[in-house]
Scaffold this motif. Sequence first.
Motif, PDB file in Angstrom:
ATOM      1  N   UNK A  96      22.525 -29.073  -2.070  1.00 26.85           N
ATOM      2  CA  UNK A  96      22.433 -28.595  -0.791  1.00 26.85           C
ATOM      3  C   UNK A  96      21.786 -27.261  -0.360  1.00 26.85           C
ATOM      4  N   UNK A  97      21.532 -27.147   0.971  1.00 27.00           N
ATOM      5  CA  UNK A  97      21.887 -28.027   1.944  1.00 27.00           C
ATOM      6  C   UNK A  97      20.783 -28.907   2.368  1.00 27.00           C
ATOM      7  N   UNK A  98      19.634 -28.926   1.360  1.00 26.38           N
ATOM      8  CA  UNK A  98      18.617 -30.042   1.547  1.00 26.38           C
ATOM      9  C   UNK A  98      19.118 -31.538   1.696  1.00 26.38           C
ATOM     10  N   UNK A  99      19.727 -31.791   0.688  1.00 28.33           N
ATOM     11  CA  UNK A  99      19.983 -33.163   0.767  1.00 28.33           C
ATOM     12  C   UNK A  99      20.949 -33.680   1.731  1.00 28.33           C
ATOM     13  N   UNK A 100      21.693 -32.758   2.514  1.00 24.94           N
ATOM     14  CA  UNK A 100      22.480 -32.945   3.913  1.00 24.94           C
ATOM     15  C   UNK A 100      21.613 -33.198   5.038  1.00 24.94           C
ATOM     16  N   UNK A 101      20.140 -32.725   4.823  1.00 17.80           N
ATOM     17  CA  UNK A 101      19.288 -32.544   5.829  1.00 17.80           C
ATOM     18  C   UNK A 101      18.303 -33.645   5.643  1.00 17.80           C
ATOM     19  N   UNK A 102      18.107 -34.178   4.598  1.00 26.97           N
ATOM     20  CA  UNK A 102      17.079 -35.055   4.352  1.00 26.97           C
ATOM     21  C   UNK A 102      16.887 -36.415   5.271  1.00 26.97           C
TER      22      UNK A 102
END
Length: 352
Positions: free
Chosen positions: A223-229
């Motif tokens: 997170x937070x990347x995986x929430x925005x991928x």
Amino acid sequence: MIVAPGSTIGIIGGGQLGRMLAMAAAELGYRCHIFAPDDAPCAAAVAAAHTQAAFDDAEALGQFAAAVDVVTYEFENLPVAPLAALGAKMRPGARSLASAQDRCVEKEFVASVGGRVAPWRTIDGPNDVAAAIAALGLPLVLKSRRFGYDGKGQAWVRDPSEARDAWDAIGAPAGIAEAAIDFLAEFSVVLARTEAGECALWDSPRNTHESGILRRSELPAGDPIERQVGEAQAIARRIADALGHIGVLTVEFFACADGPLVNEIAPRVHNSGHWTIEGAETSQFEQHIRAVCGLPLGSTKRTARQVAMTNLIGDEADDWAAPLAESGTHLHLYGKGEARPGRKMGHVTHLN
């Protein structure tokens, strides 16, 4: 258009990306022909042929095009008009090239397909920097409109008194000013698209930069990347579709509190996708060859729970023996000459 194994692929550019494309192509039974102005580019060492000529040499390009079955390129800082003459034989096409090499064009294009970009202004001289400060506030970063990479052609302005020096530092006749972004993390979406519009996407890595140069890419990104991928991938696909892109395309993102923001586009294989050579069932280099030759795309499934790619910069590559002694570690040296500071000499991938 299907270009069958046994054919010759022309690669414009002779750096490490061209080298790894040629190596992937050879595994699929293709010959590669490198076109570059250098007398001994590292890509030529693993290719069947090499034409040494300037990128805008129309006569040499014509002879090169006649000798190959399809043409691709390994970087975007190329003259569009001479290469556009290659027509459908060049994949990705000239539109992808033109959209990514001018920062103003790039930002306007990204916004036109619904991607968010940092607030920005065009600058054509030191007086425009003062106007940009008034409009965007401080700090802000100046970037050359064209020919910038790995942090080159960029300078920060943190006080109005720095405006003139920053303008002189970017060393370009035109540029942009960008507002500073309060981001949480950096990541990239790397995808491959076929002529028919089929897309394949890899998992997105968390990217860490030092002095404007990618230092490390890590998966899983957390997170937070995986929430925005998911949102970022949708933006990247819209970009690829709008360009009619064929091959690998990379979109660099900032993960921000209010969602992903596009930093820049690279219409090619990318440093942040190097982990895919061992870390995915199909590497970005093989996938690019498949796409530009009209072959079916391969699986992008990750081959390990954790993957990390670290660039070897400058004389770090001299310590090549250490990674060879580590389990789960894969060393890639690019066969370049002098190990200058800031020069990418290789990379190491770690799998767990």
